[in-house]
Design an enzyme around this catalytic site. Structure first.
Site, mmCIF file in Angstrom:
data_model
loop_
_atom_site.group_PDB
_atom_site.id
_atom_site.type_symbol
_atom_site.label_atom_id
_atom_site.label_comp_id
_atom_site.label_asym_id
_atom_site.label_seq_id
_atom_site.Cartn_x
_atom_site.Cartn_y
_atom_site.Cartn_z
ATOM 1 N N CYS A 35 -5.100 -12.588 3.358
ATOM 2 C CA CYS A 35 -5.792 -11.981 5.469
ATOM 3 C C CYS A 35 -5.079 -10.721 5.084
ATOM 4 O O CYS A 35 -5.780 -10.210 6.127
ATOM 5 C CB CYS A 35 -3.168 -11.838 5.263
ATOM 6 S SG CYS A 35 -2.886 -10.884 4.097
ATOM 7 N N ASP A 37 -3.966 -7.837 4.587
ATOM 8 C CA ASP A 37 -2.660 -6.898 4.314
ATOM 9 C C ASP A 37 -2.746 -6.437 2.218
ATOM 10 O O ASP A 37 -2.760 -6.666 1.415
ATOM 11 C CB ASP A 37 -1.785 -7.677 4.609
ATOM 12 C CG ASP A 37 -1.797 -8.079 5.604
ATOM 13 O OD1 ASP A 37 -2.873 -7.460 6.786
ATOM 14 O OD2 ASP A 37 -0.759 -8.826 6.206
ATOM 15 N N CYS A 60 1.207 -6.932 8.137
ATOM 16 C CA CYS A 60 1.306 -8.035 9.130
ATOM 17 C C CYS A 60 2.877 -7.494 8.873
ATOM 18 O O CYS A 60 3.536 -6.796 8.166
ATOM 19 C CB CYS A 60 1.409 -9.370 8.817
ATOM 20 S SG CYS A 60 2.696 -10.095 8.038
ATOM 21 N N CYS A 104 4.626 -12.843 2.353
ATOM 22 C CA CYS A 104 4.694 -11.697 2.845
ATOM 23 C C CYS A 104 5.409 -10.674 1.496
ATOM 24 O O CYS A 104 4.995 -9.522 1.474
ATOM 25 C CB CYS A 104 5.021 -11.551 3.846
ATOM 26 S SG CYS A 104 3.346 -12.043 5.156
HETATM 27 FE FE1 FES Z 1 -0.503 -11.159 4.824
HETATM 28 FE FE2 FES Z 1 1.871 -11.363 5.784
HETATM 29 S S1 FES Z 1 0.049 -11.849 6.679
HETATM 30 S S2 FES Z 1 1.582 -10.468 3.561
#
Ligand code: FES
Length: 135
Positions: A35, A37, A60, A104
């Site tokens: 993702c 992140d 997110c 996450c």
């Molecule tokens: Fe990547 Fe939440 S979608 S940490």
């Protein structure tokens, strides 16, 4: 039933412990390649007790809520206890996360573990350093 619990929404809207600790005793950074992140955790540690903790999360809402809750869970705790923190415990403290958002909370667990590893490494280095006051 709403997708996210009230606690998730609360920690997402009003995240606790956001920021940077300049002279941190341990810093941990992790990212999720899928993702994209990124989460960074800063720890201030005195006598093996976490006296302060801050985080920066580029990610997110669930990642922000997880970092916020995780920092609350380890603040004031001995490092050994913080090492035991699991992503499951973070998700439970948030009254749950949707299955596809559990990764996450894994970021929060990993970032804290990395920061603690960094602390232990720095501590070991310090202990191994020759005394510079001796001439
Ligand atoms: Fe990547 Fe939440 S979608 S940490």
């Amino acid at each position: 039933m709403p997708l996210y619990s009230e606690k998730v929404m609360d920690h997402f809207r009003n995240p606790r412990n956001v920021g940077v600790i300049e002279d941190a005793d341990g810093v941990g950074e992790v990212g999720n390649a899928k993702c994209g992140d990124i989460m960074k955790i800063y720890l201030k540690i005195d006598d093996d007790v976490i006296t302060d903790v801050k985080f920066e999360t580029f990610g997110c809402g669930s990642a922000i809520a997880s970092s916020s809750m995780a920092t609350e869970l380890i603040k004031g705790k001995p490092v050994a206890e913080a090492m035991e923190l699991t992503n499951k415990a973070v998700a439970e403290a948030l009254d749950g996360l949707p299955d596809y958002k559990m990764h996450c909370s894994v970021l929060a667990e990993e970032a804290i573990k990395n920061a603690l590893d960094d602390y232990y490494e720095k501590k070991a280095k310090k202990a191994g350093q020759p005394d510079k006051t001796e001439q």
